[in-house]
Design an enzyme around this catalytic site. Sequence first.
Site: not given
Ligand code: DGL
Length: 270
Positions: A10-11, A73, A152, A183, A185
């Site tokens: 993931d990011s 992600c 984050e 997402c 996150h």
């Molecule tokens: N967690 C990621 C997603 O599911 C990426 C979020 C990001 O870095 O903008 O899209």
Amino acid sequence: MPSARIGVFDSGLGGLTVVRELLRQAPGADILYVADQAHVPYGPRPLEQIRAFAEAISRYLREQGCATVVMACNISSATALETVRHALPGIRCHGVIEPAVRSARLGPPGTVGLLATAGTVASRAYSRALGRALPGVPVIEVACPDFVPIVEAGATGTAVAQDACRRYIAPLRGQAAQVILGCTHYPLLLPDLQAAASAMGWTMSVVDPAAEAAREAIRCAGMEATSGGHLVLQTTGDGGHFGAQALAVLGYAVAPAVAELHWQDGRVRG
Ligand code: DGL
């Protein structure tokens, strides 16, 4: 090389919500997790760039012996899944959007709400996939650019998080029968989201794709995946910082050791 090893990326922190599920469903799984924190957030970036990141990280995971790769992600799943499957035919590559849509099919009938990054909304990957799985069902998509920076920064549970939750769910209240967290996150904001919804007098029904995404990867990786038994964490950002962040998500007693990776000429290096 352990061929049952599952690579997850993931990011940043979000993909750990999928790792948490993988460990819950297959406690002995052999997992290598890469957080591309050099580039977080992915959401506002051009889709072409996300594709390049996803391909390079998947290539790195293959070099590390991962036969199965989970793009934990949504924006990578939306833009890069087919590219990576085509470029790296030797690995089995899974995304999180199809699992999310499968979970939504089991949810309450009626309009589906989607909370996602700007890039995922712009890709229209969810509206297309939901259109196939739930034809005729209206979908309301809300881009939430503040959420990933809040997670984050460790700012969940704050007034800032509460305020962002209230803003982003307002268009869904009274409209959506269920809300997909599009997402990885966002499950980390679940208490804030639920508190904001209940302050509006709304019991929000939420879809977190993590459990179904983990089930799909484990099914595909086979029983071998439960025989390795360890989790390796790596980041393209600061290892100490990511270890401290991972502590809370994974419920460890002490911060895990995290190795640092770096980008060089468009490739990920150890
Ligand atoms: N967690 C990621 C997603 O599911 C990426 C979020 C990001 O870095 O903008 O899209």
